[in-house]
Design a protein around this motif. Structure first.
Motif, PDB file in Angstrom:
ATOM      1  N   ASN A 124       0.821  -1.213   0.000  1.00 27.38           N
ATOM      2  CA  ASN A 124       0.000   0.000   0.000  1.00 27.38           C
ATOM      3  C   ASN A 124       0.858   1.267   0.000  1.00 27.38           C
ATOM      4  OD1 ASN A 124      -2.941   0.969   1.989  1.00 27.38           O
ATOM      5  ND2 ASN A 124      -1.973   1.971   0.282  1.00 27.38           N
ATOM      6  N   THR A 125       2.023   1.199   0.611  1.00 25.26           N
ATOM      7  CA  THR A 125       2.877   2.378   0.758  1.00 25.26           C
ATOM      8  C   THR A 125       3.226   3.007  -0.577  1.00 25.26           C
ATOM      9  OG1 THR A 125       3.832   1.440   2.772  1.00 25.26           O
ATOM     10  CG2 THR A 125       5.058   3.202   1.685  1.00 25.26           C
ATOM     11  N   ARG A 126       3.533   2.249  -1.602  1.00 30.83           N
ATOM     12  CA  ARG A 126       3.969   2.805  -2.888  1.00 30.83           C
ATOM     13  C   ARG A 126       3.025   2.460  -4.041  1.00 30.83           C
ATOM     14  NH1 ARG A 126       9.506   3.931  -2.733  1.00 30.83           N
ATOM     15  NH2 ARG A 126       9.119   4.906  -4.784  1.00 30.83           N
ATOM     16  N   TYR A 127       2.056   1.555  -3.770  1.00 30.00           N
ATOM     17  CA  TYR A 127       1.206   1.113  -4.882  1.00 30.00           C
ATOM     18  C   TYR A 127      -0.048   1.994  -5.034  1.00 30.00           C
ATOM     19  CZ  TYR A 127      -1.598  -1.906  -7.892  1.00 30.00           C
ATOM     20  OH  TYR A 127      -2.349  -2.385  -8.941  1.00 30.00           O
ATOM     21  N   ALA A 128      -0.704   2.349  -3.920  1.00 32.29           N
ATOM     22  CA  ALA A 128      -1.975   3.086  -4.005  1.00 32.29           C
ATOM     23  C   ALA A 128      -1.916   4.356  -3.170  1.00 32.29           C
ATOM     24  CB  ALA A 128      -3.116   2.191  -3.527  1.00 32.29           C
ATOM     25  N   SER A 129      -2.595   5.367  -3.694  1.00 36.61           N
ATOM     26  CA  SER A 129      -2.664   6.640  -2.955  1.00 36.61           C
ATOM     27  C   SER A 129      -3.663   6.548  -1.804  1.00 36.61           C
ATOM     28  CB  SER A 129      -3.059   7.760  -3.916  1.00 36.61           C
ATOM     29  OG  SER A 129      -4.301   7.484  -4.551  1.00 36.61           O
ATOM     30  N   ASP A 130      -4.591   5.575  -1.907  1.00 36.58           N
ATOM     31  CA  ASP A 130      -5.572   5.370  -0.832  1.00 36.58           C
ATOM     32  C   ASP A 130      -4.873   4.707   0.349  1.00 36.58           C
ATOM     33  OD1 ASP A 130      -7.700   4.821   0.820  1.00 36.58           O
ATOM     34  OD2 ASP A 130      -8.758   3.521  -0.615  1.00 36.58           O
ATOM     35  N   LYS A 131      -4.791   5.437   1.468  1.00 34.11           N
ATOM     36  CA  LYS A 131      -4.087   4.899   2.638  1.00 34.11           C
ATOM     37  C   LYS A 131      -4.796   3.693   3.260  1.00 34.11           C
ATOM     38  CE  LYS A 131      -0.953   8.092   2.375  1.00 34.11           C
ATOM     39  NZ  LYS A 131       0.416   7.759   1.932  1.00 34.11           N
ATOM     40  N   ASP A 132      -6.078   3.516   2.931  1.00 37.11           N
ATOM     41  CA  ASP A 132      -6.848   2.410   3.486  1.00 37.11           C
ATOM     42  C   ASP A 132      -6.984   1.244   2.489  1.00 37.11           C
ATOM     43  OD1 ASP A 132      -8.158   1.408   5.748  1.00 37.11           O
ATOM     44  OD2 ASP A 132     -10.138   1.879   4.891  1.00 37.11           O
ATOM     45  N   TRP A 133      -6.215   1.352   1.426  1.00 33.27           N
ATOM     46  CA  TRP A 133      -6.293   0.336   0.353  1.00 33.27           C
ATOM     47  C   TRP A 133      -6.064  -1.069   0.896  1.00 33.27           C
ATOM     48  CZ3 TRP A 133      -2.440  -2.958  -1.472  1.00 33.27           C
ATOM     49  CH2 TRP A 133      -2.676  -3.592  -2.702  1.00 33.27           C
ATOM     50  N   HIS A 134      -5.104  -1.264   1.774  1.00 31.69           N
ATOM     51  CA  HIS A 134      -4.718  -2.598   2.257  1.00 31.69           C
ATOM     52  C   HIS A 134      -5.832  -3.262   3.087  1.00 31.69           C
ATOM     53  CE1 HIS A 134      -3.693   0.048   5.601  1.00 31.69           C
ATOM     54  NE2 HIS A 134      -3.635  -1.023   6.414  1.00 31.69           N
ATOM     55  N   THR A 135      -6.580  -2.452   3.861  1.00 27.04           N
ATOM     56  CA  THR A 135      -7.659  -3.051   4.652  1.00 27.04           C
ATOM     57  C   THR A 135      -8.838  -3.477   3.757  1.00 27.04           C
ATOM     58  OG1 THR A 135      -8.659  -0.877   5.082  1.00 27.04           O
ATOM     59  CG2 THR A 135      -7.056  -1.720   6.689  1.00 27.04           C
ATOM     60  N   LYS A 136      -9.081  -2.703   2.689  1.00 26.98           N
ATOM     61  CA  LYS A 136     -10.152  -3.048   1.752  1.00 26.98           C
ATOM     62  C   LYS A 136      -9.836  -4.337   0.996  1.00 26.98           C
ATOM     63  CE  LYS A 136     -11.423   1.818   1.163  1.00 26.98           C
ATOM     64  NZ  LYS A 136     -11.434   2.985   0.238  1.00 26.98           N
ATOM     65  N   VAL A 137      -8.582  -4.479   0.606  1.00 25.88           N
ATOM     66  CA  VAL A 137      -8.167  -5.714  -0.092  1.00 25.88           C
ATOM     67  C   VAL A 137      -8.242  -6.910   0.848  1.00 25.88           C
ATOM     68  CG1 VAL A 137      -6.232  -6.880  -1.224  1.00 25.88           C
ATOM     69  CG2 VAL A 137      -6.728  -4.464  -1.755  1.00 25.88           C
ATOM     70  N   PHE A 138      -7.857  -6.693   2.097  1.00 22.41           N
ATOM     71  CA  PHE A 138      -7.856  -7.813   3.054  1.00 22.41           C
ATOM     72  C   PHE A 138      -9.272  -8.340   3.315  1.00 22.41           C
ATOM     73  CE2 PHE A 138      -7.929  -9.470   7.459  1.00 22.41           C
ATOM     74  CZ  PHE A 138      -7.115 -10.587   7.261  1.00 22.41           C
ATOM     75  N   LYS A 139     -10.275  -7.468   3.278  1.00 21.61           N
ATOM     76  CA  LYS A 139     -11.650  -7.927   3.470  1.00 21.61           C
ATOM     77  C   LYS A 139     -12.054  -8.924   2.380  1.00 21.61           C
ATOM     78  CE  LYS A 139     -13.402  -3.914   5.981  1.00 21.61           C
ATOM     79  NZ  LYS A 139     -14.339  -2.749   5.950  1.00 21.61           N
ATOM     80  N   TYR A 140     -11.614  -8.676   1.167  1.00 19.22           N
ATOM     81  CA  TYR A 140     -11.914  -9.624   0.087  1.00 19.22           C
ATOM     82  C   TYR A 140     -11.144 -10.942   0.283  1.00 19.22           C
ATOM     83  CZ  TYR A 140     -14.258  -5.851  -2.429  1.00 19.22           C
ATOM     84  OH  TYR A 140     -15.124  -4.834  -2.801  1.00 19.22           O
ATOM     85  N   MET A 141      -9.943 -10.813   0.802  1.00 19.97           N
ATOM     86  CA  MET A 141      -9.155 -12.021   1.073  1.00 19.97           C
ATOM     87  C   MET A 141      -9.859 -12.906   2.105  1.00 19.97           C
ATOM     88  SD  MET A 141      -5.187 -10.639   1.153  1.00 19.97           S
ATOM     89  CE  MET A 141      -4.552 -12.286   1.529  1.00 19.97           C
ATOM     90  N   GLU A 142     -10.338 -12.281   3.167  1.00 22.05           N
ATOM     91  CA  GLU A 142     -11.060 -13.032   4.201  1.00 22.05           C
ATOM     92  C   GLU A 142     -12.304 -13.698   3.625  1.00 22.05           C
ATOM     93  OE1 GLU A 142     -10.468 -11.349   8.626  1.00 22.05           O
ATOM     94  OE2 GLU A 142     -11.565  -9.985   7.288  1.00 22.05           O
ATOM     95  N   GLN A 143     -13.019 -12.959   2.786  1.00 22.22           N
ATOM     96  CA  GLN A 143     -14.246 -13.479   2.172  1.00 22.22           C
ATOM     97  C   GLN A 143     -13.953 -14.718   1.344  1.00 22.22           C
ATOM     98  OE1 GLN A 143     -16.432 -10.507  -0.054  1.00 22.22           O
ATOM     99  NE2 GLN A 143     -17.712 -12.047  -1.079  1.00 22.22           N
ATOM    100  N   LEU A 144     -12.886 -14.656   0.562  1.00 23.60           N
ATOM    101  CA  LEU A 144     -12.542 -15.801  -0.291  1.00 23.60           C
ATOM    102  C   LEU A 144     -12.063 -16.994   0.534  1.00 23.60           C
ATOM    103  CD1 LEU A 144     -10.699 -13.970  -3.234  1.00 23.60           C
ATOM    104  CD2 LEU A 144     -13.074 -14.820  -3.167  1.00 23.60           C
ATOM    105  N   TYR A 145     -11.183 -16.734   1.516  1.00 23.66           N
ATOM    106  CA  TYR A 145     -10.666 -17.818   2.354  1.00 23.66           C
ATOM    107  C   TYR A 145     -11.797 -18.529   3.116  1.00 23.66           C
ATOM    108  CZ  TYR A 145      -5.570 -17.303   1.959  1.00 23.66           C
ATOM    109  OH  TYR A 145      -4.249 -17.311   1.513  1.00 23.66           O
ATOM    110  N   ASN A 146     -12.754 -17.742   3.560  1.00 27.19           N
ATOM    111  CA  ASN A 146     -13.822 -18.333   4.356  1.00 27.19           C
ATOM    112  C   ASN A 146     -14.737 -19.254   3.533  1.00 27.19           C
ATOM    113  OD1 ASN A 146     -13.057 -17.170   6.787  1.00 27.19           O
ATOM    114  ND2 ASN A 146     -14.262 -15.309   6.454  1.00 27.19           N
ATOM    115  N   ARG A 147     -14.640 -19.203   2.208  1.00 29.44           N
ATOM    116  CA  ARG A 147     -15.426 -20.111   1.380  1.00 29.44           C
ATOM    117  C   ARG A 147     -14.897 -21.548   1.439  1.00 29.44           C
ATOM    118  NH1 ARG A 147     -19.040 -18.422  -2.188  1.00 29.44           N
ATOM    119  NH2 ARG A 147     -18.490 -20.017  -3.741  1.00 29.44           N
ATOM    120  N   LEU A 148     -13.744 -21.707   2.070  1.00 33.48           N
ATOM    121  CA  LEU A 148     -13.214 -23.080   2.237  1.00 33.48           C
ATOM    122  C   LEU A 148     -14.051 -23.865   3.243  1.00 33.48           C
ATOM    123  CD1 LEU A 148      -9.396 -22.304   2.352  1.00 33.48           C
ATOM    124  CD2 LEU A 148     -10.626 -23.513   0.529  1.00 33.48           C
TER     125      LEU A 148
END
Length: 455
Positions: free
Chosen positions: A431-455
């Motif tokens: 997130n530090t150098r990839y996106a200007s949105d400082k909250d970008w990493h938490t938004k991506v992680f929510k999708y990660m949790e959603q996908l993992y929980n489908r197991l």
């Protein structure tokens, strides 16, 4: 009474004479019985004859008794002394007398065979010998109850060793066969070593077919305790289906375990085994993957998921209206294997950037990441790809080379990481150098949790 002459003759008789006399005696007895039956008057007359005749009759009667006694005595002695060992009585006498006459006196069909009796006793061979022998002494077997073993299971703790004794004995043999022995004395040479066996008593271990040191699994999420007491302090929380190592079994209700090198106590009722619950192994694999999912997880490592796991995760996603992610689940899996990047992170980043593949850039340019875009001209500056697979691989290589690995790290095709934008292999580091949105990493992680929980 017999006179001296008769007595002398009696002594000089042989067996032939005796049998002749016995024959004549029997004949005269038969005649006397016949005459007695014929006439009672004649009997009376015979009884009162002159003195000479009366004496003769008495003498004859006396002679019959003598003959019987003498004949039996001579017969027994003669058979024992004069008959050859292998010659029967009948054969010996037949040489001198007509066999028909002898047969009249062989009326006893079950008479004793003196020849056999003498032969059997004469041929008996009984030997006694005194011996001094070194003999084994059996060891004892001792059983000790062990609550740390499954009930009924035996474990040899110490092997038994035979002892040694010097034994003095008298052995008896008859016709070469051992009959008996009498022990005269024993001298101890070596004491036997007992065999020691631990006998399991634990019904818990027997039920789950496990031993101390084996892996078991939690049937429910539970707290690891400091001691065998519900009120004791919690050491850690262990999720359902996770594995622990069985260390001790203080009793049937509590056990000491190790969970990721953290030791504590759990109730045995919270545990199961692969024998009792075969499906627990697969559940444990998934759970082991899930406990590593957190916002600070390292993204430059494979997720450990299988191709079937990816298919399960991406099939039937309710927000994947155009089935873009369902159709490309194998691409995300292959990127993980080829470039050592977490495929779920890569897919979650694509979902966030493209709005589940619904953005114009995603639809027009097959670019799920808005790769190459600038905030001022996002559509115009973004890259266009021939298909979604090409765009996914391009972004994966870029992340591995510039964002996720320290400089000099070997990555793919013999290249090393440039690390131009490296700030750690985590979501916040990217997130530090990839996106200007400082909250970008938490938004991506929510999708990660959603996908993992489908197991």
């Amino acid at each position: 009474m017999l006179d001296n002459k008769n007595s002398s003759n009696y002594d000089n008789r042989n067996l032939s004479d005796v049998f002749k006399e016995l024959q004549e005696l029997q004949h005269s007895q038969n005649n006397g019985q016949f005459n007695t039956q014929k006439s009672s008057k004649a009997k009376k007359s015979f009884a009162f004859n002159s003195g000479t005749k009366n004496n003769t009759t008495y003498k004859t009667t006396d002679l019959k008794l003598s003959h019987i006694i003498a004949g039996c005595s001579i017969l027994i002695v003669g058979m024992a002394i004069f008959f050859p060992k292998n010659t029967s009585f009948k054969e010996s006498y037949a040489k001198e007398e007509n066999i028909e006459n002898v047969s009249e006196y062989e009326l006893n069909r079950h008479r004793l065979n003196m020849q056999n009796i003498i032969s059997e006793n004469a041929g008996m061979d009984r030997v006694k010998e005194q011996v001094l022998e070194e003999r084994d002494v059996e060891f004892e077997v001792t059983y000790n109850n062990n609550s740390s073993l499954p009930k009924g299971e035996e474990v040899v703790i110490q092997e038994g060793v035979l002892g040694k004794d010097n034994v003095t004995a008298v052995k008896t043999y008859e016709n070469g066969s051992f009959i008996e022995e009498i022990i005269l004395g024993k001298e101890k040479l070596l004491e036997p070593t007992p065999k020691i066996i631990d006998l399991g008593t634990s019904e818990f271990l027997a039920k789950h077919k496990v031993h101390i040191g084996d892996i078991m699994y939690l049937v429910n999420t539970a707290s690891l305790k400091e001691s065998t007491d519900d009120s004791s302090n919690d050491v850690a929380e262990i999720k359902q289906s996770l594995d622990i190592k069985l260390l001790e079994l203080p009793n049937e209700d509590w056990c000491k375990v190790s969970f990721d090198n953290i030791e504590g106590y759990l109730k045995t009722s919270n545990l199961t085994s692969s024998y009792t619950t075969p499906s627990i192994i697969e559940k444990n694999r998934i759970q082991r993957i899930l406990i590593k999912v957190n916002i600070d997880m390292e993204l430059n490592k494979a997720s450990g998921l299988t191709l079937n796991d990816y298919k399960k995760i991406f099939t039937g996603l309710p927000n994947d209206k155009n089935k873009i992610f369902q159709d490309n689940y194998a691409v995300f899996y292959n990127m993980e294997k080829k470039y050592n990047i977490n495929g779920i992170f890569l897919a979650s980043m694509a979902i966030h950037e493209s709005g589940w593949g619904s953005s114009q850039i995603a639809n027009d340019k097959k670019n799920l990441f808005g790769y190459g875009s600038y905030d001022s001209t996002p559509y115009e500056s973004s890259f266009e790809f021939a298909n979604y697979s090409e765009g996914i691989e391009t972004v994966a290589k870029s992340l591995v080379k510039y964002y996720l690995n320290p400089s000099g790290t070997k990555i793919y095709d013999g290249e090393t990481a440039a690390a131009w934008y490296y700030n750690g292999p985590t979501l916040s580091g990217v997130n530090t150098r990839y996106a200007s949105d400082k909250d970008w990493h938490t938004k991506v992680f929510k999708y990660m949790e959603q996908l993992y929980n489908r197991l």
